[in-house]
Design a protein around this motif. Structure first.
Motif, short mmCIF file in Angstrom:
data_model
loop_
_atom_site.label_atom_id
_atom_site.label_comp_id
_atom_site.label_asym_id
_atom_site.label_seq_id
_atom_site.Cartn_x
_atom_site.Cartn_y
_atom_site.Cartn_z
N PRO A 208 11.10 -0.17 -4.30
CA PRO A 208 10.13 -1.04 -3.61
C PRO A 208 10.41 -1.04 -2.11
CG PRO A 208 11.07 -2.13 -5.53
CD PRO A 208 11.88 -0.88 -5.32
N ASN A 209 9.34 -1.07 -1.34
CA ASN A 209 9.45 -1.12 0.13
C ASN A 209 10.07 0.14 0.73
OD1 ASN A 209 8.36 -3.79 0.17
ND2 ASN A 209 10.38 -4.58 -0.41
N SER A 210 10.08 1.22 -0.02
CA SER A 210 10.57 2.49 0.51
C SER A 210 9.56 3.06 1.50
CB SER A 210 10.80 3.48 -0.62
OG SER A 210 9.55 3.92 -1.14
N PRO A 211 9.94 4.09 2.27
CA PRO A 211 8.97 4.72 3.18
C PRO A 211 7.72 5.21 2.46
CG PRO A 211 11.18 5.40 3.76
CD PRO A 211 11.30 4.62 2.48
N TYR A 212 7.84 5.62 1.20
CA TYR A 212 6.66 6.07 0.44
C TYR A 212 5.67 4.93 0.26
CZ TYR A 212 3.77 7.72 -3.42
OH TYR A 212 2.70 8.07 -4.21
N HIS A 213 6.15 3.80 -0.23
CA HIS A 213 5.25 2.66 -0.46
C HIS A 213 4.76 2.07 0.86
CE1 HIS A 213 5.84 2.78 -4.75
NE2 HIS A 213 7.15 2.78 -4.58
N GLN A 214 5.60 2.13 1.89
CA GLN A 214 5.16 1.66 3.20
C GLN A 214 4.02 2.52 3.73
OE1 GLN A 214 8.53 1.37 5.86
NE2 GLN A 214 9.71 0.15 4.39
N ALA A 215 4.09 3.83 3.49
CA ALA A 215 3.04 4.73 3.95
C ALA A 215 1.73 4.46 3.23
CB ALA A 215 3.47 6.18 3.75
N LEU A 216 1.80 4.23 1.92
CA LEU A 216 0.57 3.92 1.17
C LEU A 216 -0.05 2.62 1.66
CD1 LEU A 216 1.33 4.80 -2.58
CD2 LEU A 216 0.34 6.23 -0.78
N GLU A 217 0.79 1.62 1.93
CA GLU A 217 0.26 0.35 2.39
C GLU A 217 -0.30 0.48 3.81
OE1 GLU A 217 1.38 -4.39 2.41
OE2 GLU A 217 2.87 -2.92 1.78
N LYS A 218 0.36 1.26 4.64
CA LYS A 218 -0.08 1.43 6.04
C LYS A 218 -1.41 2.15 6.13
CE LYS A 218 1.34 3.64 10.39
NZ LYS A 218 2.44 4.41 11.06
N TYR A 219 -1.56 3.23 5.37
CA TYR A 219 -2.74 4.08 5.53
C TYR A 219 -3.84 3.82 4.50
CZ TYR A 219 0.16 6.73 8.77
OH TYR A 219 0.95 7.11 9.82
N LEU A 220 -3.46 3.23 3.35
CA LEU A 220 -4.46 3.01 2.30
C LEU A 220 -4.58 1.55 1.88
CD1 LEU A 220 -3.57 6.02 -0.04
CD2 LEU A 220 -5.39 5.91 1.66
N GLN A 221 -3.73 0.70 2.47
CA GLN A 221 -3.71 -0.72 2.11
C GLN A 221 -3.44 -0.91 0.62
OE1 GLN A 221 -6.59 0.33 4.27
NE2 GLN A 221 -4.89 0.10 5.69
N ILE A 222 -2.58 -0.04 0.08
CA ILE A 222 -2.16 -0.17 -1.32
C ILE A 222 -0.76 -0.76 -1.31
CG2 ILE A 222 -1.58 1.06 -3.44
CD1 ILE A 222 -3.70 3.10 -2.70
N SER A 223 -0.63 -1.98 -1.82
CA SER A 223 0.64 -2.69 -1.78
C SER A 223 1.48 -2.41 -3.01
CB SER A 223 0.38 -4.20 -1.67
OG SER A 223 1.59 -4.91 -1.78
N ASN A 224 2.79 -2.51 -2.86
CA ASN A 224 3.71 -2.32 -3.98
C ASN A 224 4.08 -3.65 -4.62
OD1 ASN A 224 5.33 -0.60 -5.63
ND2 ASN A 224 7.14 -1.34 -4.55
N LYS A 225 3.36 -4.71 -4.27
CA LYS A 225 3.65 -6.01 -4.87
C LYS A 225 3.22 -6.04 -6.32
CE LYS A 225 3.05 -8.33 -0.42
NZ LYS A 225 2.25 -9.29 0.35
N LYS A 226 3.69 -7.04 -7.06
CA LYS A 226 3.38 -7.12 -8.48
C LYS A 226 1.90 -7.24 -8.73
CE LYS A 226 7.75 -9.33 -9.71
NZ LYS A 226 8.38 -10.51 -10.34
N ARG A 227 1.38 -6.37 -9.61
CA ARG A 227 -0.01 -6.45 -10.02
C ARG A 227 -0.10 -6.10 -11.48
NH1 ARG A 227 -2.33 -3.27 -4.79
NH2 ARG A 227 -2.37 -5.03 -3.40
N ASN A 228 -1.16 -6.49 -12.10
CA ASN A 228 -1.32 -6.30 -13.53
C ASN A 228 -1.31 -4.82 -13.90
OD1 ASN A 228 -1.89 -6.99 -16.22
ND2 ASN A 228 -4.06 -6.56 -15.90
N ALA A 229 -0.43 -4.45 -14.82
CA ALA A 229 -0.34 -3.10 -15.38
C ALA A 229 -0.12 -2.02 -14.33
CB ALA A 229 -1.59 -2.77 -16.19
N GLY A 230 0.46 -2.40 -13.18
CA GLY A 230 0.76 -1.40 -12.17
C GLY A 230 -0.45 -0.85 -11.46
N LEU A 231 -1.60 -1.54 -11.55
CA LEU A 231 -2.82 -1.04 -10.94
C LEU A 231 -3.37 -2.07 -9.97
CD1 LEU A 231 -4.54 0.20 -14.20
CD2 LEU A 231 -3.50 1.66 -12.47
N ASP A 232 -4.00 -1.60 -8.90
CA ASP A 232 -4.63 -2.54 -8.00
C ASP A 232 -6.02 -2.90 -8.52
OD1 ASP A 232 -6.41 -0.54 -7.30
OD2 ASP A 232 -5.47 -0.12 -5.37
#
Length: 255
Positions: A208-232
């Protein structure tokens, strides 16, 4: 290391001043620091990048969609960075609902793009005959659409999402050809690089909060926070940002 790169927002972004950013760029820069690589980026078109890769003039090309045809003359790393697919766009003054609407229409496509090859094969199977207008980049596809010089254009869904408002074009419901986007390497010469990149990507995806997830959140607004079944809410998988039905990874509930 010489890294070929072409403009394909938000995966790779080349600004007007030549500055580089984007998901694939940020990840490679982060991996390079950890592996103590000195990276020189070589910008160009996708066609130039592939030719440079084949000639051994660059050590890696980013981003590059995996395909059975390309693997005959290029190598890929094994860990998918993200899942993309093709989407048909039109000028705001026109509308299309199915592939049948492409019959006889002028369709802008990017040379050497996987989605162009996939669309062409599909159209031949169904005896649909568009008139293809080949260009060197997605920006040129959208520019032709904006000026009503073509009836439709094919781009990757991420580029479309990031740029449809800027070019004032319309997304159609026609999507096709889910693909795994990775890094490309000269055939038979990138084994050490591949192993290092796969190892780093695997580690980043699991943190969690690795450069990979940070990049997704930065460029795609996809967060690594808890969500149902791992899907946004749009049904995107957190592991690869692919839609549930197109995902190459196993979507599991987060705890």
């Amino acid at each position: 290391m010489r890294a070929g790169v072409y403009d394909n927002p938000p995966l790779t972004i080349i600004s007007d001043t030549g500055e580089l950013s984007g998901i694939h760029v940020d990840l490679l820069k982060n991996i390079a620091v950890k592996e103590k690589w000195d990276v020189t980026f070589v910008p160009g078109s996708i066609t130039q990048g592939i030719e440079r890769l084949k000639a051994g003039e660059v050590d890696i090309l980013l981003p590059l969609a995996y395909s059975a045809d390309r693997v005959k003359y290029l190598d890929f790393n094994n860990v998918t960075v993200i899942v993309n697919w093709g989407q048909v766009y039109t000028p705001k003054t026109k509308a299309m609902q199915s592939f049948l609407d492409l019959e006889g229409k002028r369709v802008a496509v990017v040379r050497n793009n996987v989605q162009y090859s996939a669309l062409k094969d599909m159209m031949e199977q169904f005896w649909i005959k568009p008139v293809y207008v080949e260009v060197d980049g997605f920006d040129k596809v959208f520019d032709l659409l904006r000026h009503n010089q073509v009836d439709a254009g094919i781009v990757g869904r991420f580029y479309g999402m990031a740029n449809e408002a800027k070019f004032d074009v319309a997304a159609s419901p026609i999507v096709f050809n889910p693909i795994e986007v990775r890094y490309g390497f000269p055939k038979g010469s990138g084994s050490d690089l591949i192993q290092a990149i796969d190892s780093q990507l695997t580690a980043m995806k699991g943190m969690p909060n690795s450069p990979y997830h940070q990049a997704l959140e930065k460029y795609l607004q996809i967060s690594n926070k808890k969500r149902n079944a791992g899907l946004d809410k749009m049904g995107h998988c957190h592991d690869c940002s692919g839609l549930r039905n197109f995902c190459s990874s196993k979507c599991v509930p987060e705890t």
